[in-house]
Design an enzyme around this catalytic site. Structure first.
Site, PDB file in Angstrom:
ATOM      1  N   ASP A  92     -47.372  56.833  42.394  1.00  0.00           N
ATOM      2  CA  ASP A  92     -47.737  58.046  43.133  1.00  0.00           C
ATOM      3  C   ASP A  92     -46.739  58.312  44.263  1.00  0.00           C
ATOM      4  O   ASP A  92     -46.878  59.301  44.997  1.00  0.00           O
ATOM      5  CB  ASP A  92     -49.190  58.013  43.623  1.00  0.00           C
ATOM      6  CG  ASP A  92     -49.471  56.874  44.571  1.00  0.00           C
ATOM      7  OD1 ASP A  92     -48.583  56.037  44.801  1.00  0.00           O
ATOM      8  OD2 ASP A  92     -50.614  56.812  45.102  1.00  0.00           O
ATOM      9  N   ASP A 112     -50.020  55.055  38.225  1.00  0.00           N
ATOM     10  CA  ASP A 112     -50.868  54.934  39.409  1.00  0.00           C
ATOM     11  C   ASP A 112     -52.069  55.861  39.322  1.00  0.00           C
ATOM     12  O   ASP A 112     -51.934  57.025  38.926  1.00  0.00           O
ATOM     13  CB  ASP A 112     -50.073  55.337  40.658  1.00  0.00           C
ATOM     14  CG  ASP A 112     -49.506  54.149  41.399  1.00  0.00           C
ATOM     15  OD1 ASP A 112     -49.996  53.020  41.191  1.00  0.00           O
ATOM     16  OD2 ASP A 112     -48.558  54.343  42.181  1.00  0.00           O
ATOM     17  N   LYS A 151     -52.694  51.486  37.741  1.00  0.00           N
ATOM     18  CA  LYS A 151     -52.603  50.662  38.951  1.00  0.00           C
ATOM     19  C   LYS A 151     -53.478  51.284  40.034  1.00  0.00           C
ATOM     20  O   LYS A 151     -53.490  52.510  40.180  1.00  0.00           O
ATOM     21  CB  LYS A 151     -51.148  50.555  39.422  1.00  0.00           C
ATOM     22  CG  LYS A 151     -50.995  49.756  40.720  1.00  0.00           C
ATOM     23  CD  LYS A 151     -49.567  49.358  40.998  1.00  0.00           C
ATOM     24  CE  LYS A 151     -48.714  50.445  41.601  1.00  0.00           C
ATOM     25  NZ  LYS A 151     -49.223  51.017  42.880  1.00  0.00           N
ATOM     26  N   GLU A 163     -54.948  50.667  44.260  1.00  0.00           N
ATOM     27  CA  GLU A 163     -54.670  49.993  45.527  1.00  0.00           C
ATOM     28  C   GLU A 163     -55.965  49.514  46.174  1.00  0.00           C
ATOM     29  O   GLU A 163     -56.934  50.273  46.251  1.00  0.00           O
ATOM     30  CB  GLU A 163     -53.961  50.964  46.495  1.00  0.00           C
ATOM     31  CG  GLU A 163     -52.616  51.439  45.978  1.00  0.00           C
ATOM     32  CD  GLU A 163     -51.896  52.353  46.963  1.00  0.00           C
ATOM     33  OE1 GLU A 163     -52.367  52.539  48.107  1.00  0.00           O
ATOM     34  OE2 GLU A 163     -50.840  52.893  46.583  1.00  0.00           O
ATOM     35  N   GLU A 190     -46.909  44.463  48.193  1.00  0.00           N
ATOM     36  CA  GLU A 190     -45.931  45.302  48.893  1.00  0.00           C
ATOM     37  C   GLU A 190     -45.846  44.922  50.369  1.00  0.00           C
ATOM     38  O   GLU A 190     -46.862  44.849  51.082  1.00  0.00           O
ATOM     39  CB  GLU A 190     -46.332  46.789  48.759  1.00  0.00           C
ATOM     40  CG  GLU A 190     -45.345  47.709  49.481  1.00  0.00           C
ATOM     41  CD  GLU A 190     -45.436  49.168  49.078  1.00  0.00           C
ATOM     42  OE1 GLU A 190     -46.173  49.497  48.119  1.00  0.00           O
ATOM     43  OE2 GLU A 190     -44.758  49.993  49.719  1.00  0.00           O
TER      44      GLU A 190
END
Ligand code: KIV
Length: 266
Positions: free
Chosen positions: A45, A84, A114, A116, A183
């Protein structure tokens, strides 16, 4: 070149071979990158930053992700295709999460998604994975939480934050993810997470001990220069190559040097 799947990624950790991943948002770039036998393409994204010109990733929609995933899919020679799930497409309800993951797979052609976050999204991760969509986690500096973090800052620096991140990673693994992106966390913390998990860790700004690495393609090619994090290595200067080529074209058209005989139909 053999087709890369979720099993390829898992096997690489098992045999100690590094996993390679780059972000990708379009057909031409997918063709170029996947011709080099990369393991995975991520339709990230970061699309919002590097292709749509937004300040952050928060405005990206599921429709944006599907549109770009379709384009990447057509150019992809065999990398695992991961997309994402954008901000608020999986956080609100489990039903939302599964429905949006299903759209990304059915309409976009992604092979995995994916998301978060950690313990707070476990029910969604489990539901998506139970619905037969492979899931990648993302911990540390999760850009969808930018307003909570107050900017792009390294995460997991205190002992407490490190312990929380390890607990999140272990809980996500149990919930069914097959890999996790780490990250902008300290290298030693990434090493500890990598040693504790059976599934692979993919680092971005988290040092050399992760099982694999990912970078944003526009950063590593020197195309996106609005801001460049310290962890990025520029492997090419495509931005300046484009500028020089365009300048030469403009000059040649103005001076009547282009088109020539060889560029003209007889
Ligand atoms: O959106 C993205 O490009 C990402 C990478 C930075 C891992 O999540």
């Amino acid at each position: 070149m053999s087709k890369k799947t979720v099993l390829t990624i898992l096997e690489k950790k098992h045999i100690g071979e590094k996993i390679t991943m780059l972000t990708c948002y379009d057909y031409v770039t997918a063709k170029l990158i996947s011709s080099q036998d990369i393991d995975a393409l991520l339709v990230g994204d970061t699309l919002g930053n590097v292709k749509l010109g937004y300040e952050n990733t928060l405005s990206v929609t599921v429709d944006n992700m599907i549109y770009h995933t379709k384009s990447v899919k057509r150019g992809n020679a065999g990398a695992l295709l991961i997309t994402d799930m954008p901000f608020m497409s999986y956080e609100i309800t489990v039903e939302d999460a599964v429905r949006n993951a299903a759209r990304i797979v059915k309409e976009g052609g992604a092979e995995a998604v994916k998301v978060e976050g950690g313990i707070e999204i476990l029910d969604k991760v489990k539901a998506i994975s139970d619905a037969k969509v492979p899931v990648v986690g993302h911990l540390g500096l999760t850009p969808q939480a930018i307003n909570k973090f107050g900017g792009f800052k390294v995460q997991g620096r205190t002992e407490e934050a490190g312990e929380k991140l390890i607990a999140d990673a272990e809980a996500l693994e149990k919930a069914g993810i097959f890999a996790v992106v780490l990250e902008a966390i300290p290298g030693q913390l990434a090493k500890e997470v990598t040693e504790r998990l059976k599934i692979p860790t993919i680092g971005i700004g988290s040092g050399r001990y992760c099982d694999g690495q990912v970078l944003v393609i526009d950063d590593m090619l020197g195309m996106f220069t609005d801001f460049t994090p310290k962890f990025v290595k520029k492997y090419a200067d495509v931005g300046n190559t484009i500028k020089t080529a365009v300048k030469n074209y403009i000059d040649e058209v103005k001076e009547g040097q282009f088109p020539r005989e060889e560029n003209t139909y007889k």
